[in-house]
Scaffold this active site. Structure first.
Site, mmCIF file in Angstrom:
data_model
loop_
_atom_site.group_PDB
_atom_site.id
_atom_site.type_symbol
_atom_site.label_atom_id
_atom_site.label_comp_id
_atom_site.label_asym_id
_atom_site.label_seq_id
_atom_site.Cartn_x
_atom_site.Cartn_y
_atom_site.Cartn_z
ATOM 1 N N CYS A 83 -3.179 6.237 -4.978
ATOM 2 C CA CYS A 83 -3.464 5.474 -5.331
ATOM 3 C C CYS A 83 -1.240 4.783 -4.911
ATOM 4 C CB CYS A 83 -4.377 5.047 -5.826
ATOM 5 S SG CYS A 83 -3.479 3.176 -5.535
ATOM 6 N N CYS A 141 0.669 -1.053 -0.238
ATOM 7 C CA CYS A 141 0.028 0.241 -0.068
ATOM 8 C C CYS A 141 0.757 1.210 0.474
ATOM 9 C CB CYS A 141 -0.638 -0.328 1.183
ATOM 10 S SG CYS A 141 -1.871 0.802 1.162
HETATM 11 O O1 PYC Z 1 -1.757 3.804 -1.510
HETATM 12 O O2 PYC Z 1 -1.664 1.855 -2.909
HETATM 13 C C1 PYC Z 1 -1.996 2.430 -2.144
HETATM 14 C C2 PYC Z 1 -3.441 2.264 -1.756
HETATM 15 C C3 PYC Z 1 -3.892 0.886 -1.947
HETATM 16 C C4 PYC Z 1 -5.571 0.748 -1.290
HETATM 17 C C5 PYC Z 1 -5.504 2.429 -1.045
HETATM 18 N N1 PYC Z 1 -4.673 3.270 -1.167
#
Ligand code: PYC
Length: 311
Positions: free
Chosen positions: A235, A85
């Site tokens: 993300c 994550c």
């Molecule tokens: O930032 O990799 C990330 C992530 C995965 C799910 C929520 N954030």
């Protein structure tokens, strides 16, 4: 259970710093399997209602097996477990600094899918070097009820992503309801068509892309995570998957910046290097802020003592 909460570019992380499940000292992938098989109610206790909410990502702080690492970590969410994550790793770095456990400079964290590099640049800014990322399938097309034919790439960035070539709705916060339903329909169409990650795992993160909303951005995204919550940040693993696809398509050179904007307008700056085997190793820079410290309590007579989902 003692926890420290932070957000990374808007996306929340709750680090369990004390009182987590006793998972032993084996490899982190085995400890994650044990967490899932024997202690799953602890996951729900930590991040679901009434102590948490769907968008909250949990991070269990563990002793690393690899002693060159400052910490080990297992990430989880409202429905299960994550490989890596990105926003959570940035949040963990700032949390460990808040605790006085790491200082500015380079560190390594161990995750169930490999060791990641972490550079704490100040109190809040962190660059992570993610696991090697790659495009697994190019130009996959699926027929999605209500949307028609949707095409995109399947890529690994520490989790499995489908990166749609475009977006069915404008990438605005006011559209998260329709974007969520569209992304769920795309995920179902991929599963129905038997399209999986290279290891047969479900492609459980769906990304739509559009133009950036402000100068200096290369693109804006909407990322739907397993469990139905959307990522408030761009993300980290999803941006790693994006960078891997851009590299595979010859559209981003090693060392060049890619500024990925999220649906809330926050940003990560990404780039990549090629390792000795020619693999894409993305790095992601973003900011995290500690927002709370708490002790979570469990009353044996509470009917919702192990957490619940309402969605
Ligand atoms: O930032 O990799 C990330 C992530 C995965 C799910 C929520 N954030």
């Amino acid at each position: 259970m003692r926890v420290i909460d932070s957000h990374t570019e808007g996306e929340p992380t709750r680090v369990i710093v004390e009182g987590g499940p006793p998972l032993g000292d084996g490899p982190l992938a085995a400890r994650r399997a044990r967490f899932r098989d024997e202690f799953d109610t602890w996951r729900s206790f930590a991040v679901n209602e009434p102590r948490g909410y769907d968008a909250l990502v949990g991070a269990l702080l563990c002793e690393p097996v690899d002693r060159t690492c400052a910490a080990g970590v297992i990430f989880f969410n409202n429905v299960g477990y994550l490989g890596m994550c990105g926003h959570g790793t940035i949040g963990l770095a700032v949390t460990l600094a808040h605790m006085g456990r790491i200082g500015p400079g380079a560190h390594r964290f161990e995750t169930p899918v490999g060791v990641v590099g972490v550079e704490l640049k100040g109190r809040n800014e962190v660059t992570i070097e993610n696991v090697a990322s790659y495009r697994h399938l190019a130009d996959v097309a699926v027929d999605v009820p209500g949307l028609g034919r949707v095409s995109g790439d399947v890529a690994w960035g520490g989790n499995w992503f489908f990166l749609a070539k475009s977006t069915p709705h404008e990438l605005l916060l006011g559209n998260v309801g329709v974007l969520t339903r569209a992304a769920e329909a795309v995920g179902k169409a991929l599963a129905d068509a038997g399209i999986t990650g290279a290891d047969g795992a479900p492609v459980d993160h769906i990304e739509f892309f559009g133009p950036a909303g402000a100068p200096g951005g290369d693109s804006r995204n909407f990322v739907l995570c397993p469990g139905g919550a959307y990522d408030r940040s761009p993300c980290g693993t999803g941006t790693s998957a994006k960078v891997a696809c851009l590299a595979a398509a010859g559209k981003l050179a090693p060392g060049a910046d890619w500024v990925q904007e999220s649906i809330v307008g926050s940003r990560f700056t990404a780039r990549y290097r090629l390792d000795a085997e020619g693999r894409v190793v993305p790095s992601i820079t973003g900011r995290a802020y500690v927002v709370g410290e708490a002790t979570l309590l469990r009353d044996a007579e509470d009917p919702f003592k192990d957490g619940m989902r309402t969605g």
